[in-house]
Design a protein around this motif. Structure first.
Motif, PDB file in Angstrom:
ATOM      1  N   ALA A 122       0.819  -1.215   0.000  1.00 19.47           N
ATOM      2  CA  ALA A 122       0.000   0.000   0.000  1.00 19.47           C
ATOM      3  C   ALA A 122       0.853   1.266   0.000  1.00 19.47           C
ATOM      4  O   ALA A 122       0.316   2.373   0.022  1.00 19.47           O
ATOM      5  CB  ALA A 122      -0.935   0.006   1.209  1.00 19.47           C
ATOM      6  N   PHE A 239      -5.854   0.752   1.997  1.00 20.32           N
ATOM      7  CA  PHE A 239      -6.206   0.971   0.604  1.00 20.32           C
ATOM      8  C   PHE A 239      -7.299   2.025   0.448  1.00 20.32           C
ATOM      9  O   PHE A 239      -7.508   2.538  -0.657  1.00 20.32           O
ATOM     10  CB  PHE A 239      -6.537  -0.351  -0.083  1.00 20.32           C
ATOM     11  N   VAL A 242      -4.882   4.809   0.003  1.00 18.50           N
ATOM     12  CA  VAL A 242      -4.423   4.781  -1.377  1.00 18.50           C
ATOM     13  C   VAL A 242      -5.472   5.392  -2.299  1.00 18.50           C
ATOM     14  O   VAL A 242      -5.162   6.204  -3.187  1.00 18.50           O
ATOM     15  CB  VAL A 242      -4.104   3.336  -1.818  1.00 18.50           C
TER      16      VAL A 242
END
Length: 250
Positions: A122, A239, A242
């Motif tokens: 990540a 995530f 992200v």
């Protein structure tokens, strides 16, 4: 604080490959299975890197390789390496936009290895663990991380609360992943410098650690089980970071 682990064995094709590719610590020698049959491409690449680096390669029988690997599943590949070092916390804080994972009491090496793998994929800038109530950087952790241990800087601190306050002083928002938090994990703005605090297998994030965080987020549990494995929880939140950071830079 900079301290070496005492583990000097890396096992498994992916872990050994990444140890050679990253060149983060010296590989003293390789032990490979004597098995006949065709050689997998990744093992061939391992041998090529070892030969290029002048690293001795020894062919071993099954029993000898099991002994060298200390009983850990090895896929016929074991490397004897220098110890993996922890880095000072300050090194992790140097990143332009930190994304730090803080683990409060993760003692299972399988879980630690899985979190390291998730954090590295990540794009986390570092991981922070405590001296007590934490698994060490063992061969099991290396294998489960699938080589990510060779890339992710890891700091070991004597006091997590002190480390958290140091992060806050350096402009980092510290967020606890806590099932009792009022806000969902998608409701926080992760485009700022951030550290995510996740608790151990049994107690979660400890009260004093949680109270020193800037905010808390939760993952909604829809089934009859009221918690996720720490590596899964880390993946969900990381995530989302992200996603948000990717959208903000688009």
């Amino acid at each position: 604080m900079e301290q070496d682990t005492d583990d000097s064995v890396i096992v498994g094709v992916h872990s050994v490959y990444e140890a050679l590719r990253s060149a983060q610590r010296p590989v003293q020698r390789l032990h490979l299975s004597r098995g006949r049959g065709s050689m997998p491409e990744k093992v061939r690449q391992i041998m090529e890197m070892a030969n290029a680096g002048g690293i001795p390669i020894r062919r071993e029988g099954k029993d000898a390789l099991e002994r060298i690997a200390r009983g850990i599943p090895h896929q016929g590949v074991v490397a004897i390496v220098g110890a993996r070092s922890y880095v000072p916390l300050e090194r992790i804080l140097e990143s332009e936009k930190p994304l730090i994972v803080v683990l409060d009491g993760v003692q299972d090496p399988q879980n630690l290895g899985a979190v390291i793998r998730t954090a590295e994929t990540a794009g986390a800038t570092g991981l922070v663990v405590s001296e007590r109530r934490s698994a060490g950087l063992t061969a099991v952790v290396s294998r489960v991380s699938a080589g990510a241990l060779e890339y992710l800087p890891i700091a070991q601190v004597s006091n997590l609360v002190t480390a958290i306050n140091t992060m806050k002083t350096n402009g980092i928002w510290v967020v606890a992943v806590d099932p009792d938090a009022p806000d969902l994990w998608t409701e926080f703005d992760y485009t700022v410098p951030v550290a995510l605090v996740l608790g151990g297998e049994h107690r979660g994030v400890r009260r004093l650690v949680r109270e020193n965080c800037d905010a808390g987020i939760r993952l909604p549990m829809q089934g009859k089980i009221d918690s996720l494995n720490v590596s899964v929880a880390a993946g969900v939140v990381l995530f989302e970071v992200v996603r948000q950071r990717g959208m903000s830079s688009a």
